[in-house]
Motif scaffolding. Structure first.
Motif, PDB file in Angstrom:
ATOM      1  N   ASP A  86       0.860  -1.112  -0.025  1.00 48.82           N
ATOM      2  CA  ASP A  86       0.007   0.031   0.015  1.00 48.82           C
ATOM      3  C   ASP A  86       0.907   1.442  -0.086  1.00 48.82           C
ATOM      4  O   ASP A  86       0.594   2.324  -0.516  1.00 48.82           O
ATOM      5  N   GLN A  87       1.815   0.985   0.933  1.00 46.74           N
ATOM      6  CA  GLN A  87       2.733   2.333   0.996  1.00 46.74           C
ATOM      7  C   GLN A  87       3.490   2.367  -0.448  1.00 46.74           C
ATOM      8  O   GLN A  87       3.610   3.643  -0.917  1.00 46.74           O
ATOM      9  N   ILE A  88       3.946   1.609  -1.032  1.00 51.24           N
ATOM     10  CA  ILE A  88       4.545   1.635  -2.269  1.00 51.24           C
ATOM     11  C   ILE A  88       3.734   2.092  -3.394  1.00 51.24           C
ATOM     12  O   ILE A  88       3.798   3.096  -4.170  1.00 51.24           O
ATOM     13  N   GLN A  89       2.373   1.504  -3.364  1.00 55.12           N
ATOM     14  CA  GLN A  89       1.214   1.980  -4.451  1.00 55.12           C
ATOM     15  C   GLN A  89       1.083   3.484  -4.396  1.00 55.12           C
ATOM     16  O   GLN A  89       1.032   4.276  -5.169  1.00 55.12           O
ATOM     17  N   SER A  90       0.793   4.016  -3.144  1.00 52.14           N
ATOM     18  CA  SER A  90       0.448   5.545  -2.920  1.00 52.14           C
ATOM     19  C   SER A  90       1.703   6.232  -3.040  1.00 52.14           C
ATOM     20  O   SER A  90       1.699   7.489  -3.565  1.00 52.14           O
ATOM     21  N   GLY A  91       2.956   5.632  -2.689  1.00 55.10           N
ATOM     22  CA  GLY A  91       4.016   6.869  -2.593  1.00 55.10           C
ATOM     23  C   GLY A  91       4.524   6.767  -4.009  1.00 55.10           C
ATOM     24  O   GLY A  91       5.495   7.896  -4.014  1.00 55.10           O
ATOM     25  N   HIS A  92       4.533   5.836  -4.794  1.00 56.28           N
ATOM     26  CA  HIS A  92       5.589   5.903  -5.893  1.00 56.28           C
ATOM     27  C   HIS A  92       4.707   5.756  -7.440  1.00 56.28           C
ATOM     28  O   HIS A  92       5.255   6.291  -8.343  1.00 56.28           O
ATOM     29  N   VAL A  93       3.817   5.066  -7.359  1.00 59.95           N
ATOM     30  CA  VAL A  93       3.013   4.987  -8.651  1.00 59.95           C
ATOM     31  C   VAL A  93       3.598   4.208  -9.678  1.00 59.95           C
ATOM     32  O   VAL A  93       4.491   5.054 -10.143  1.00 59.95           O
ATOM     33  N   TYR A  94       3.282   3.092  -9.849  1.00 56.62           N
ATOM     34  CA  TYR A  94       3.823   2.691 -11.134  1.00 56.62           C
ATOM     35  C   TYR A  94       2.894   2.199 -12.050  1.00 56.62           C
ATOM     36  O   TYR A  94       1.801   2.099 -11.879  1.00 56.62           O
ATOM     37  N   HIS A  95       3.599   2.021 -13.294  1.00 56.98           N
ATOM     38  CA  HIS A  95       2.619   1.987 -14.429  1.00 56.98           C
ATOM     39  C   HIS A  95       3.291   1.018 -15.328  1.00 56.98           C
ATOM     40  O   HIS A  95       4.633   1.283 -15.545  1.00 56.98           O
ATOM     41  N   LEU A  96       2.752  -0.144 -15.797  1.00 56.91           N
ATOM     42  CA  LEU A  96       3.540  -1.211 -16.351  1.00 56.91           C
ATOM     43  C   LEU A  96       2.767  -1.634 -17.417  1.00 56.91           C
ATOM     44  O   LEU A  96       1.650  -1.614 -17.691  1.00 56.91           O
ATOM     45  N   ALA A  97       3.824  -2.132 -18.469  1.00 58.58           N
ATOM     46  CA  ALA A  97       3.553  -2.489 -19.669  1.00 58.58           C
ATOM     47  C   ALA A  97       4.544  -3.811 -19.999  1.00 58.58           C
ATOM     48  O   ALA A  97       5.348  -3.542 -19.908  1.00 58.58           O
ATOM     49  N   LEU A  98       3.787  -4.734 -20.584  1.00 58.12           N
ATOM     50  CA  LEU A  98       4.714  -5.969 -21.044  1.00 58.12           C
ATOM     51  C   LEU A  98       4.791  -6.184 -22.396  1.00 58.12           C
ATOM     52  O   LEU A  98       3.679  -5.941 -23.189  1.00 58.12           O
ATOM     53  N   ASP A  99       5.926  -6.788 -23.133  1.00 60.26           N
ATOM     54  CA  ASP A  99       5.882  -7.505 -24.305  1.00 60.26           C
ATOM     55  C   ASP A  99       6.503  -8.583 -24.260  1.00 60.26           C
ATOM     56  O   ASP A  99       7.917  -8.538 -23.724  1.00 60.26           O
ATOM     57  N   ILE A 100       5.860  -9.856 -24.462  1.00 60.74           N
ATOM     58  CA  ILE A 100       6.485 -11.073 -24.000  1.00 60.74           C
ATOM     59  C   ILE A 100       6.684 -11.768 -25.401  1.00 60.74           C
ATOM     60  O   ILE A 100       5.557 -12.226 -25.782  1.00 60.74           O
ATOM     61  N   GLY A 101       7.784 -11.906 -25.790  1.00 63.71           N
ATOM     62  CA  GLY A 101       7.964 -12.360 -27.051  1.00 63.71           C
ATOM     63  C   GLY A 101       8.524 -14.014 -27.036  1.00 63.71           C
ATOM     64  O   GLY A 101       8.524 -14.603 -25.866  1.00 63.71           O
ATOM     65  N   GLY A 102       8.980 -14.597 -28.129  1.00 67.89           N
ATOM     66  CA  GLY A 102       9.300 -15.820 -28.127  1.00 67.89           C
ATOM     67  C   GLY A 102      10.732 -16.171 -27.260  1.00 67.89           C
ATOM     68  O   GLY A 102      10.890 -17.125 -26.859  1.00 67.89           O
ATOM     69  N   SER A 103      11.365 -15.014 -27.228  1.00 65.37           N
ATOM     70  CA  SER A 103      12.776 -15.264 -26.659  1.00 65.37           C
ATOM     71  C   SER A 103      12.874 -14.514 -25.322  1.00 65.37           C
ATOM     72  O   SER A 103      13.226 -14.952 -24.519  1.00 65.37           O
ATOM     73  N   LEU A 104      12.494 -13.139 -25.528  1.00 63.53           N
ATOM     74  CA  LEU A 104      12.669 -12.431 -24.259  1.00 63.53           C
ATOM     75  C   LEU A 104      11.160 -11.713 -23.785  1.00 63.53           C
ATOM     76  O   LEU A 104      10.380 -11.200 -24.664  1.00 63.53           O
ATOM     77  N   ALA A 105      10.880 -11.475 -22.559  1.00 64.49           N
ATOM     78  CA  ALA A 105       9.709 -10.662 -21.953  1.00 64.49           C
ATOM     79  C   ALA A 105      10.629  -9.473 -21.498  1.00 64.49           C
ATOM     80  O   ALA A 105      11.378  -9.138 -20.866  1.00 64.49           O
ATOM     81  N   LYS A 106       9.841  -8.314 -22.126  1.00 68.82           N
ATOM     82  CA  LYS A 106      10.352  -6.870 -22.052  1.00 68.82           C
ATOM     83  C   LYS A 106       9.134  -6.366 -21.208  1.00 68.82           C
ATOM     84  O   LYS A 106       8.145  -6.247 -21.266  1.00 68.82           O
ATOM     85  N   LEU A 107       9.879  -5.536 -20.169  1.00 69.39           N
ATOM     86  CA  LEU A 107       8.841  -4.479 -19.177  1.00 69.39           C
ATOM     87  C   LEU A 107       9.148  -3.303 -19.373  1.00 69.39           C
ATOM     88  O   LEU A 107      10.435  -2.834 -19.334  1.00 69.39           O
ATOM     89  N   VAL A 108       8.216  -2.211 -19.535  1.00 64.45           N
ATOM     90  CA  VAL A 108       8.384  -0.940 -19.478  1.00 64.45           C
ATOM     91  C   VAL A 108       7.627  -0.355 -18.195  1.00 64.45           C
ATOM     92  O   VAL A 108       6.466  -0.724 -18.391  1.00 64.45           O
ATOM     93  N   TYR A 109       8.173   0.330 -17.307  1.00 57.25           N
ATOM     94  CA  TYR A 109       7.339   0.798 -16.307  1.00 57.25           C
ATOM     95  C   TYR A 109       7.661   2.169 -15.615  1.00 57.25           C
ATOM     96  O   TYR A 109       9.029   2.720 -15.595  1.00 57.25           O
ATOM     97  N   PHE A 110       6.790   2.845 -15.074  1.00 57.14           N
ATOM     98  CA  PHE A 110       7.206   4.188 -14.872  1.00 57.14           C
ATOM     99  C   PHE A 110       7.316   4.441 -13.452  1.00 57.14           C
ATOM    100  O   PHE A 110       6.371   3.815 -12.610  1.00 57.14           O
ATOM    101  N   THR A 111       8.230   5.021 -12.634  1.00 52.91           N
ATOM    102  CA  THR A 111       8.257   5.117 -11.552  1.00 52.91           C
ATOM    103  C   THR A 111       8.266   6.792 -11.031  1.00 52.91           C
ATOM    104  O   THR A 111       8.860   7.395 -11.927  1.00 52.91           O
ATOM    105  N   LYS A 112       7.506   7.227 -10.086  1.00 55.33           N
ATOM    106  CA  LYS A 112       7.338   8.437 -10.012  1.00 55.33           C
ATOM    107  C   LYS A 112       8.286   8.919  -8.909  1.00 55.33           C
ATOM    108  O   LYS A 112       8.974   8.227  -8.212  1.00 55.33           O
ATOM    109  N   ASN A 113       9.110  10.296  -9.145  1.00 55.22           N
ATOM    110  CA  ASN A 113       9.905  10.687  -8.203  1.00 55.22           C
ATOM    111  C   ASN A 113       9.358  10.850  -6.941  1.00 55.22           C
ATOM    112  O   ASN A 113       8.357  11.078  -6.918  1.00 55.22           O
ATOM    113  N   ASP A 114      10.169  10.816  -6.099  1.00 56.83           N
ATOM    114  CA  ASP A 114       9.565  11.333  -4.476  1.00 56.83           C
ATOM    115  C   ASP A 114       8.959  12.627  -4.384  1.00 56.83           C
ATOM    116  O   ASP A 114       7.893  12.891  -3.843  1.00 56.83           O
TER     117      ASP A 114
END
Ligand SMILES: Nc1ncnc2c1ncn2[C@@H]1O[C@H](COP(=O)(O)OP(=O)(O)OP(=O)(O)O)[C@@H](O)[C@H]1O
Ligand SMILES: CC(C)(CO)[C@@H](O)C(=O)NCCC(=O)O
Length: 413
Positions: A13-41
């Motif tokens: 809960d602390q993490i969610q309200s304190g930093h807010v992440y936003h995540l998207a995934l691309d899961i391919g045949g060889s590699l799974a890629k993550l892009v996510y946003f982290t908010k500055n303090d």
């Protein structure tokens, strides 16, 4: 902010309200890629600037409002065969909490995460089981094109040429970007004619791609990791394995048709005339020859495809490249040679993350509505735009891994 700080024992809960992440995934045949946003303090709320740790460079304060949010866009990849490591990472960072609630059922607790690539289908149940989240599937080609367009239009030094050990950044004029050929070299290779935002056609493809290099390389050299195979290829000499024009012509060029004695006449062809077993060849020479064969082949098909549609610019993406100088040089030389200098090969700094960035951008208003939903925004902006800090893109020429994070700001309008 270092996103790994989230691992230091805060509850979700602390993490969610304190930093807010936003995540998207691309899961391919060889590699799974993550892009996510982290908010500055110390983020910025509404138009009131509290304290900005990030310079919103590239955009003058007079020409834009103050950012409503500053943070980092993070890039991370895992081998798809080790999807559990990826799940473990998401769990340890609580990234899955950065999804969006289903708009059609706001009361329900179902969180959805944007995901693309075949793995968005293949692993949907696994994500549901592990985190109780739904993968909101986006088409792979849509995401590749959206990601490439976004990066090329937004990031100052995203595109570059590479030939003869010379890397040169290319300034992209937003108004003169289209048309181009996007060649995505993943496990397999896709070739997409791009004519505008959302305006594209997948015009060709080949199954001889990154998966072929890694798969054949594994069988032929017994190396255990892709990085080991790449390492071997740095050190090898393909002449020990390939049959050159000079081998056939008694050391001479075949100048009448423009082939020098050192041109490869037949990849791996030397092996047929020598009474040797596989183990008699150095693994590094095999790796080098394999990398050259596959890169040459992709370069040639790319050129032919560009020619077919009258395209002069070819952007190469996908994690096969890994900013490997030899790979980029081979692709560039092939395009340059076959097109007689007419077509140009270019590469992208975020080569392997095009699909994941596209999935990230595909969220409602770039996912930023959700991103801001947990903020105390006094005057929520009516329109949001997302800007990557242009001067902060790391120049990781020595670091070929591809995982990184870059500063970015969210603007209201
Ligand atoms: N650490 C790594 N482990 C495995 N393969 C790697 C690694 N780094 C780079 N590669 C190369 O990148 C390729 C995968 O690239 P990419 O992630 O762009 O495609 P993909 O999404 O997995 O494949 P596809 O789109 O065809 O489903 C691999 O086949 C391999 O050649
Ligand atoms: C099947 C996909 C699209 C999966 O990403 C990719 O691996 C690919 O484009 N392979 C090449 C298939 C072909 O066009 O022959």
């Amino acid at each position: 902010m270092d996103p790994r700080r989230a691992e230091t024992g805060k509850n979700s809960d602390q993490i969610q309200s304190g930093h807010v992440y936003h995540l998207a995934l691309d899961i391919g045949g060889s590699l799974a890629k993550l892009v996510y946003f982290t908010k500055n303090d110390e983020h910025i709320v509404g138009s009131e600037k509290k304290k900005s740790p990030v310079k919103a460079s590239g955009i003058s304060n007079s020409s834009r409002n103050s950012p409503v949010l500053n943070g980092r866009l993070n890039f991370k990849k895992f081998e798809t065969s080790k999807i559990n490591d990826c799940l473990e990472f998401i769990n340890s960072m609580k990234l899955h909490l950065g999804g969006c609630q289903q708009p059609e059922s706001p009361g329900s607790q179902t969180i959805t995460i944007k995901a693309t690539g075949g793995g968005a289908y293949k692993y949907a149940d696994l994500f549901k089981e592990k985190f109780g989240i739904s993968l909101d599937k986006e088409d792979e080609m849509d995401c590749l094109v959206a990601g490439a367009n976004f990066l090329l239009e937004t990031i100052h030094q995203e595109a570059f040429t590479y030939m003869g050990n010379q890397k040169q950044f290319v300034w992209i004029d937003k108004n003169d970007l289209y048309p181009y050929l996007l060649v995505n070299i993943g496990s397999g290779v896709g070739m997409i004619k791009v004519e505008g935002d959302g305006k594209f056609e997948r015009v060709s493809g080949t199954s001889i791609g990154g998966g072929t290099f890694w798969g054949l390389g594994k069988l032929l050299t017994k190396c255990k990791s892709f990085d080991e195979l790449l390492d071997l290829s740095y050190r090898g000499n393909n002449r020990a394995v390939d049959m050159l024009v000079g081998d056939i012509y008694g050391g001479m060029d075949y100048s009448k048709i423009g082939l020098s004695s050192t041109t490869i006449a037949s990849s791996f062809g030397r092996a047929i005339s020598e009474n040797k077993e596989r183990d008699d060849y150095k693994p590094e020479d095999i790796a080098r020859s394999l990398l050259r064969m596959i890169s040459n082949n992709i370069g040639q098909i790319s050129y032919l495809t560009a020619l077919r549609f009258g395209l002069k610019r070819i952007f190469f993406g996908g994690f096969f490249i890994r900013r490997h100088p030899f790979t980029m040089d081979t692709l560039s030389v092939a395009v340059n040679f076959w097109s007689k200098g007419e077509a140009k090969a270019m590469f992208l700094q975020h080569e392997g993350f095009l699909g994941a960035v596209g999935a990230f951008m595909s969220s409602d208003k770039h996912g930023l509505k959700e991103l801001l939903a947990n903020q105390k925004v006094e005057r929520p902006p009516s329109k949001l735009s997302f800007s990557l800090d242009q001067t902060q893109v790391p120049q990781q020429d020595g670091e070929l891994n591809g995982d990184e994070s870059i500063e970015c700001s969210v603007y209201g309008a």
